[in-house]
Design a protein around this motif. Structure first.
Motif, short mmCIF file in Angstrom:
data_model
loop_
_atom_site.label_atom_id
_atom_site.label_comp_id
_atom_site.label_asym_id
_atom_site.label_seq_id
_atom_site.Cartn_x
_atom_site.Cartn_y
_atom_site.Cartn_z
N MET A 126 20.99 2.92 -1.86
CA MET A 126 19.62 2.01 -2.25
C MET A 126 19.27 2.59 -3.67
SD MET A 126 16.22 1.28 -0.16
CE MET A 126 17.42 0.51 0.94
N SER A 127 18.95 1.74 -4.61
CA SER A 127 18.53 2.03 -5.72
C SER A 127 17.00 2.72 -5.96
CB SER A 127 18.44 0.67 -6.87
OG SER A 127 17.41 -0.14 -6.10
N ASP A 128 16.91 3.48 -6.97
CA ASP A 128 15.80 4.05 -7.08
C ASP A 128 14.60 3.39 -7.85
OD1 ASP A 128 13.72 6.23 -7.32
OD2 ASP A 128 14.77 7.11 -9.25
N THR A 129 14.05 2.40 -7.11
CA THR A 129 13.05 1.51 -7.73
C THR A 129 11.96 1.21 -7.03
OG1 THR A 129 13.96 -0.57 -6.50
CG2 THR A 129 15.35 0.02 -8.35
N ARG A 130 11.01 0.34 -7.42
CA ARG A 130 9.85 0.36 -6.52
C ARG A 130 9.90 -0.17 -5.24
NH1 ARG A 130 6.57 -1.08 -10.86
NH2 ARG A 130 6.59 -3.34 -10.45
N LEU A 131 10.72 -1.11 -5.20
CA LEU A 131 11.25 -1.59 -3.79
C LEU A 131 11.84 -0.99 -2.72
CD1 LEU A 131 11.58 -3.92 -1.89
CD2 LEU A 131 13.56 -4.58 -3.11
N SER A 132 12.79 0.25 -3.43
CA SER A 132 13.33 1.09 -2.44
C SER A 132 12.30 2.13 -2.02
CB SER A 132 14.53 1.83 -3.14
OG SER A 132 14.10 2.44 -4.54
N PHE A 133 11.50 2.38 -3.01
CA PHE A 133 10.24 3.43 -2.56
C PHE A 133 9.40 2.80 -1.59
CE2 PHE A 133 6.55 5.41 -4.33
CZ PHE A 133 6.56 6.81 -3.67
N ALA A 134 9.16 1.31 -1.71
CA ALA A 134 8.46 0.75 -0.63
C ALA A 134 8.87 0.74 0.52
CB ALA A 134 8.11 -0.57 -1.14
N LEU A 135 10.21 0.52 0.58
CA LEU A 135 11.01 0.33 2.01
C LEU A 135 11.14 1.97 2.65
CD1 LEU A 135 14.08 -1.68 0.92
CD2 LEU A 135 12.14 -2.60 2.38
N GLY B 127 8.54 3.73 2.28
CA GLY B 127 7.06 4.13 2.33
C GLY B 127 6.37 3.32 3.43
N GLY B 128 7.28 2.44 4.40
CA GLY B 128 6.56 1.79 5.34
C GLY B 128 6.69 0.26 5.23
N ILE C 121 -4.62 -5.22 4.34
CA ILE C 121 -3.38 -4.60 3.31
C ILE C 121 -2.67 -3.62 4.55
CG2 ILE C 121 -2.54 -3.34 1.39
CD1 ILE C 121 -3.85 -6.12 0.73
N LEU C 122 -1.46 -4.04 4.73
CA LEU C 122 -0.59 -3.40 5.73
C LEU C 122 0.15 -2.26 5.13
CD1 LEU C 122 1.25 -6.16 7.48
CD2 LEU C 122 -0.78 -5.03 7.97
N GLY C 123 0.32 -2.14 3.74
CA GLY C 123 0.73 -1.07 2.92
C GLY C 123 0.85 -1.12 1.42
N GLN C 124 0.87 -0.03 0.68
CA GLN C 124 1.07 -0.26 -0.61
C GLN C 124 1.91 1.11 -1.33
OE1 GLN C 124 -2.30 0.26 -3.40
NE2 GLN C 124 -3.56 0.20 -1.57
N VAL C 125 2.63 0.84 -2.39
CA VAL C 125 3.36 2.11 -2.85
C VAL C 125 2.95 2.02 -4.47
CG1 VAL C 125 4.89 2.42 -1.23
CG2 VAL C 125 5.54 1.10 -3.18
N SER C 126 2.75 2.91 -5.13
CA SER C 126 2.61 2.82 -6.89
C SER C 126 3.93 3.74 -7.23
CB SER C 126 1.33 3.59 -7.03
OG SER C 126 0.42 3.07 -6.66
N LYS C 127 4.50 3.10 -8.23
CA LYS C 127 5.53 3.75 -8.97
C LYS C 127 5.75 2.83 -10.48
CE LYS C 127 10.39 4.71 -8.34
NZ LYS C 127 10.60 6.12 -8.70
N HIS D 120 4.29 2.72 -13.26
CA HIS D 120 3.13 1.83 -13.67
C HIS D 120 2.97 0.36 -13.07
CE1 HIS D 120 3.48 5.01 -16.90
NE2 HIS D 120 4.39 4.70 -17.07
N GLY D 121 3.27 0.42 -11.66
CA GLY D 121 3.05 -0.86 -10.94
C GLY D 121 2.81 -0.46 -9.45
N LYS D 122 2.61 -1.63 -8.59
CA LYS D 122 2.51 -1.44 -7.39
C LYS D 122 3.12 -2.32 -6.54
CE LYS D 122 -2.30 0.56 -7.03
NZ LYS D 122 -2.54 0.81 -8.37
N THR D 123 3.68 -2.21 -5.24
CA THR D 123 4.13 -3.03 -4.23
C THR D 123 3.17 -3.15 -3.17
OG1 THR D 123 6.48 -2.75 -5.05
CG2 THR D 123 6.13 -3.72 -2.91
N ILE D 124 2.84 -4.49 -2.65
CA ILE D 124 1.51 -4.48 -1.84
C ILE D 124 2.25 -5.19 -0.82
CG2 ILE D 124 -0.59 -5.14 -1.38
CD1 ILE D 124 -1.03 -4.75 -4.43
N TRP D 125 1.86 -5.16 0.68
CA TRP D 125 2.26 -6.04 1.60
C TRP D 125 1.28 -6.43 2.60
CZ3 TRP D 125 4.54 -1.30 0.52
CH2 TRP D 125 4.64 -0.45 1.72
N PHE D 126 1.25 -7.50 3.12
CA PHE D 126 0.28 -7.94 4.11
C PHE D 126 0.84 -9.32 4.99
CE2 PHE D 126 -0.41 -9.91 -0.04
CZ PHE D 126 -0.63 -11.33 0.34
N ALA D 127 0.39 -9.45 6.08
CA ALA D 127 0.75 -10.38 6.95
C ALA D 127 0.28 -11.77 6.17
CB ALA D 127 0.15 -10.54 8.22
#
Length: 330
Positions: free
Chosen positions: A1-10, A12-13, A127-133, A135-142
């Motif tokens: 998996m790549s070292d990106t914000r998506l992989s970090f989110a995956l 991280g929950g 908000i079910l989860g979020q990660v920061s990486k 200079h940005g964020k990935t956020i997820w919710f139902a």
């Protein structure tokens, strides 16, 4: 998996559904999406909804399923946050409607307003989860109906013009384009193009000039071009959903009139306007003429002098300059 914000989110929950279709709404055409790498996703289950012509073409070239609007049901939807707040809200509402009962993920940079977006999301949903990486964020919710009032489409201005969320000058006629129209001569030639036509405000003014046989409206933003089709009803208008930088007319043109864009993000990118100048020189006849308006500080004169034999500033004020160039070189 790549070292990106998506992989970090995956890691991280974030738990993407193992089945069902995944919507990518507004995904940029770059292979590495800022810090969100599409190669971390199951391509065979993904549909990219992209209304910007060059990005649509980029995804298509790479073999992904691309569409102009979501069709059918999705297990998850990923929104790539645009700069304009009203467009961001519209896309989030669109994602929630497409992924009913599923998951909505919002990814964006701080410079594009992801922090303000997170605050607005928290007022409406858990908000079910979020990660920061990076200079940005990935956020997820139902996904839910809590964002239905954010859904926005084309709207009519008091002057009767139609605009849409996120298009250039969505609140009304652009002062620079109005200044350009005031400086144009009555005779432009038979075949003319408006490169980067937006919702058609400049084009309507051009069509009031004498002896125009065809006016080509070239616009990459599908939402803006849809508005232009409503605003410009003259039968001489020809509409092209295309990247102005590589669009080719059916025959070389007598004139190009344009108010070229100069932003790709929040930072000014004069090279984009300079590329529009190159495009204009390419589509004009040897005797062709270019009229353009630009913010006073933008460095366009050197590129114009490189591409045209004659260049003059014909009007302007402290904010804008109206430039006229003729006889393009090849």
């Amino acid at each position: 998996m790549s070292d990106t914000r998506l992989s970090f989110a995956l890691e991280g929950g974030l738990d993407l559904p193992s089945e069902g279709r995944i919507l990518l709404l507004g995904a940029p055409g770059d292979l590495n999406l800022g810090d969100f790498d599409a190669d971390d996703l199951p391509r065979e289950r993904c549909t990219v909804v992209q209304r910007l012509a060059p990005d649509y073409a980029a995804w298509e070239r790479r073999g992904w399923t691309v569409a102009l609007a979501p069709e059918g049901d999705f297990a998850a939807a990923i929104v790539f946050l645009p700069r304009a707040r009203d467009r961001a809200e519209a896309w989030i509402a669109e994602a929630n409607a497409a992924a009913k009962g599923g998951l909505v993920i919002v990814d964006g940079q701080k410079t594009d307003g992801i922090d303000a977006c997170l605050k607005a999301l928290r007022k409406r949903t858990e908000i079910l989860g979020q990660v920061s990486k990076a200079h940005g964020k990935t956020i997820w919710f139902a996904a839910s109906d809590a964002f239905a009032d954010w859904a926005k489409g084309p709207a009519q201005l008091p002057g009767g013009q139609w605009t849409a969320p996120g298009v250039f000058s969505a609140d009304g006629p652009d002062p620079a384009s109005e200044a350009l129209l005031a400086a144009l001569p009555e005779k432009l030639g038979a075949n003319v193009a408006d490169l980067g036509a937006g919702w058609g405000g400049l084009s309507n003014g051009i069509l009031r000039r004498e002896k125009i046989a065809a006016l080509h409206l070239v616009e990459a933003d599908h939402d803006a071009l849809d508005c232009a089709r409503r605003n410009v009803t003259d039968p001489r208008a020809k509409f092209h959903w295309a990247n102005a930088l590589d669009w080719r007319p059916p025959a070389l043109l007598d004139a190009v009139v344009m108010n070229p864009p100069f932003h790709t993000g929040r930072k000014a990118e004069p090279s984009l306007g300079q590329a529009f100048i190159d495009a204009a020189a390419r589509v004009l006849k040897p005797s062709g003429q270019l009229w353009l308006v630009a913010n006073r500080h933008l460095p366009y004169e050197t590129r114009l002098a490189e591409r045209f034999r004659n260049v003059d500033e014909i009007a302007g004020d402290t904010r804008f300059k109206i430039l006229h160039a003729s006889r393009p070189g090849r």
